[in-house]
Design a protein around this motif. Structure first.
Motif, PDB file in Angstrom:
ATOM      1  N   ALA A  42     -21.806   4.268 -10.585  1.00 16.61           N
ATOM      2  CA  ALA A  42     -21.386   5.158  -9.496  1.00 16.61           C
ATOM      3  C   ALA A  42     -20.724   4.364  -8.380  1.00 16.61           C
ATOM      4  O   ALA A  42     -19.717   4.795  -7.801  1.00 16.61           O
ATOM      5  CB  ALA A  42     -22.599   5.931  -8.972  1.00 16.61           C
ATOM      6  N   LEU A  43     -21.284   3.203  -8.080  1.00 16.05           N
ATOM      7  CA  LEU A  43     -20.684   2.352  -7.041  1.00 16.05           C
ATOM      8  C   LEU A  43     -19.262   1.972  -7.436  1.00 16.05           C
ATOM      9  O   LEU A  43     -18.334   2.024  -6.618  1.00 16.05           O
ATOM     10  CB  LEU A  43     -21.526   1.084  -6.848  1.00 16.05           C
ATOM     11  N   GLU A  44     -19.082   1.610  -8.701  1.00 21.87           N
ATOM     12  CA  GLU A  44     -17.754   1.208  -9.180  1.00 21.87           C
ATOM     13  C   GLU A  44     -16.758   2.373  -9.149  1.00 21.87           C
ATOM     14  O   GLU A  44     -15.582   2.185  -8.857  1.00 21.87           O
ATOM     15  CB  GLU A  44     -17.869   0.613 -10.589  1.00 21.87           C
ATOM     16  N   LEU A  45     -17.272   3.582  -9.426  1.00 21.23           N
ATOM     17  CA  LEU A  45     -16.421   4.780  -9.339  1.00 21.23           C
ATOM     18  C   LEU A  45     -15.869   4.929  -7.926  1.00 21.23           C
ATOM     19  O   LEU A  45     -14.669   5.136  -7.721  1.00 21.23           O
ATOM     20  CB  LEU A  45     -17.244   6.035  -9.666  1.00 21.23           C
ATOM     21  N   ALA A  46     -16.779   4.826  -6.958  1.00 22.40           N
ATOM     22  CA  ALA A  46     -16.378   4.987  -5.551  1.00 22.40           C
ATOM     23  C   ALA A  46     -15.421   3.874  -5.141  1.00 22.40           C
ATOM     24  O   ALA A  46     -14.416   4.119  -4.456  1.00 22.40           O
ATOM     25  CB  ALA A  46     -17.615   4.988  -4.667  1.00 22.40           C
TER      26      ALA A  46
END
Lengths: 400, 400
Positions: free
Chosen positions: A319-323
């Motif tokens: 999720a962090l990488e998505l953001a």
């Protein structure tokens, strides 16, 4: 200053904290955000600006949080209304995001929480707010679409199957045994009850019956088969989902007073006792025990699935990488590549694909009579729960 | 040919098999008996000559049996009548002993089973049978006299305390929390409920109330204190023994239909729901959850206490040594030398000191208001359960 905010919503699981910690540790490594803020009690606390900087925690505290069950940041069951109905709330939220330099918000939760992700990300786009809103999946119910399985489910499945195996052994010690009923959670979907298929003894499944909400309950056929099984084995082991329903849609537990939670879901309980009453009414036996696993199935970290714990952390990182890649309105998911060796890929899907939807237990994995799970479903469950205890008893009733 | 026979009786525990295996392995080492025969389903199976030679098991099967919960040899609830009432049964038993060259019989069980040891050993002496009858203690209830604690109790205590700690965390995640009630086993003695004192968080005990059968239940004082606690903390955590009684001796669960087992004990259940009804009737809150740990507390080997497992094996060995030394009518016991470092000695007592007697929870370990356990009781419990999980959450309701 560019911060992110993470919060937890809905019912607790054993590994929901691992997702928040996975996100925090990934950021510590890549430094994408200056601060990872943790909102207390989900969107409710965010609206009160009730959050703190996770870097205030020592490394030891972070590791303890990762390995602690239940929502360590607190939770809520607050359903965000549509922005056309309660625009003020949306304005307030984005004002808070702006004042705290929150570039990205992550919501850890189930299909209701991912509806919040969908709504907030749509509102941000429509109103020109440069804030990314993404979701991290979580629910013991395993009822989210698209994702192979949800974080929290593997640990719940391991706990349920272990408890079924142990109570099965407990229920068989006398020469004159009765009927044992275990009730699992699962209002709409039968994944938790079905995970009892992992409880195996002498190469066979312990449960004679596994009853799911997806299979309309045929009371006469059920009573007849329980009677037949009891006459043959002097013992019957039944696993039932709390959401087992009659063909007309009424819950077996419906004789109990029903209330509703703030999402409008009926609060269930008592399917096990309803089944007990049916068995008694059919004169099969009066030696019937009912065990409701209740909240233990979602918070028993002492029996955590290591795979589940690890994947939950990786979904936080995903999720962090998505953001960081500028995505919004997405949910981090995992897709299964193979059962054996077990392999998953981490990717994402639109929150709209998950919000408010339910993934039911596949009809093709249910036995023709509707009373059990086919053997072929095992390969789905086995890698999720991980290592199960192995037991051995001698008395002859186990050779059945 | 000089054989011995071992059988199991009464309710299962996580470590009852470890005692049988401890005896078997000790004999394998010292070769005192030619064969260790295992009787199936306790004295019931012995009367049917339903037993087998334990040396038929492979080493791997023996180790699996040692680490398997529930009575692996099968159990019974058969109460041997007095020999003046049913002399035929005694004659039949000693005839079976004679025909199978059984020099020694070991019975693993609680205070009812040790009554069988007392009766059989007295009958042997009176009638000139050269057969030694000795007991090995077992019960999760921890209610046997003389012995510091009973095999099975430490594992049950660990499971209860772990489940209390985890469900406590689960019960606290919202801003608006309710009341959580856990019901433990314990008909006469409150040891199992009291072991919840091991569930600690932030240096304090989780349970606001621990209710024991030994303390007459003052409903008005209880309701007043629950109200006060709920108003202060917006949350109350209650642990209740199934055997909680009103001052007149009536069980709280007495509104439920009561049946009796073959020992004449009332079969209880429902103290938790009775307490829920009291809280509702006093208008304190309607947000109340009840969790009955049921059979899981006695069979959850996956959370076994290592100390308990080891001691159970040693008590089997102690019983073998008693018989080898010519003793009869004895029960292997352990006596605590010190809490820290934890040290016990293995010795024996007359079965008459244990048979049909109950060791109650000490009044001096109960708080003055009768609603909880004093801190000083902790040092008794801590070494029995062994290592407990350590958890950490952040949301502020845990700083209460």
């Amino acid at each position: 200053m560019k911060n992110c905010l993470v919060a937890q919503s809905g019912g607790p699981t054993s590994v929901i904290n691992a997702s928040a910690v996975g996100l925090y540790l990934a950021n510590k490594e890549n430094g994408h955000f200056d601060k990872v803020l943790a909102g207390l009690n989900g969107i409710e606390g965010v609206l009160r600006e009730d959050f703190f900087d996770m870097s205030e925690l020592t490394d030891e505290e972070v590791e303890l949080l990762r390995t602690t069950p239940s929502a360590g940041l607190g939770s809520c069951r607050y359903k965000l209304k549509d922005s056309t109905v309660n625009k003020e709330e949306y304005e307030k939220l984005f004002d808070i995001f702006s004042r705290h330099s929150i570039d990205s918000f992550f919501y850890i939760g189930g299909n209701d929480s991912q509806d919040t992700v969908k709504k907030l990300s749509a509102y941000a786009k429509e109103n020109g707010f440069d804030v990314r809103i993404n979701g991290i999946p979580k629910t013991v119910d395993n009822d989210l679409m698209v994702i192979d399985h949800t974080p929290g489910f593997g640990s719940a499945a391991k706990y349920i199957a272990t408890s079924v195996l142990e109570s099965y052994l407990d229920s068989l010690v006398y020469t004159n045994n009765g009927i044992f009923i275990v009730e699992t959670m699962g209002r709409d979907a039968g994944w938790l009850a079905a995970s009892a298929c992992l409880a195996r003894y002498n190469g066979r499944q312990c449960a004679d019956f596994i009853l799911l909400p997806e299979v309309p309950f045929d009371e006469a056929a059920f009573a007849a088969k329980v009677k037949e099984t009891f006459e043959k084995k002097n013992h019957v082991y039944i696993v039932a989902s709390e959401g087992v329903k009659y063909p007309n849609g009424d819950f077996l537990a419906a004789t109990k007073a029903q209330s509703h939670d703030s999402f409008g879901h009926a609060q269930l309980g008592g399917a096990g006792n309803a089944i007990k009453a049916i068995i008694e009414a059919n004169g099969i036996t009066k030696r019937i025990k009912v065990l409701e696993l209740s909240v233990l199935q979602r918070c028993a970290f002492h029996a955590v699935s290591e795979v589940d714990l690890e994947e939950s952390g990786k979904l936080g990182k995903t999720a962090l990488e998505l953001a960081a890649a500028g995505e919004t309105g997405k949910v981090a998911i995992l897709v299964r590549e193979s059962d054996e060796p077990y392999k998953v890929n981490f990717t994402s899907t639109d929150a709209a694909n998950i919000a408010n939807k339910v993934k039911y237990f596949p009809a093709e994995w249910v036995t023709p009579d509707g009373f059990n799970i086919k053997e072929e479903a095992l390969s789905y469950f086995v890698p999720l729960a991980g290592k199960m205890p192995e037991y051995r008893v001698i008395h002859k009733y186990h050779n059945m």
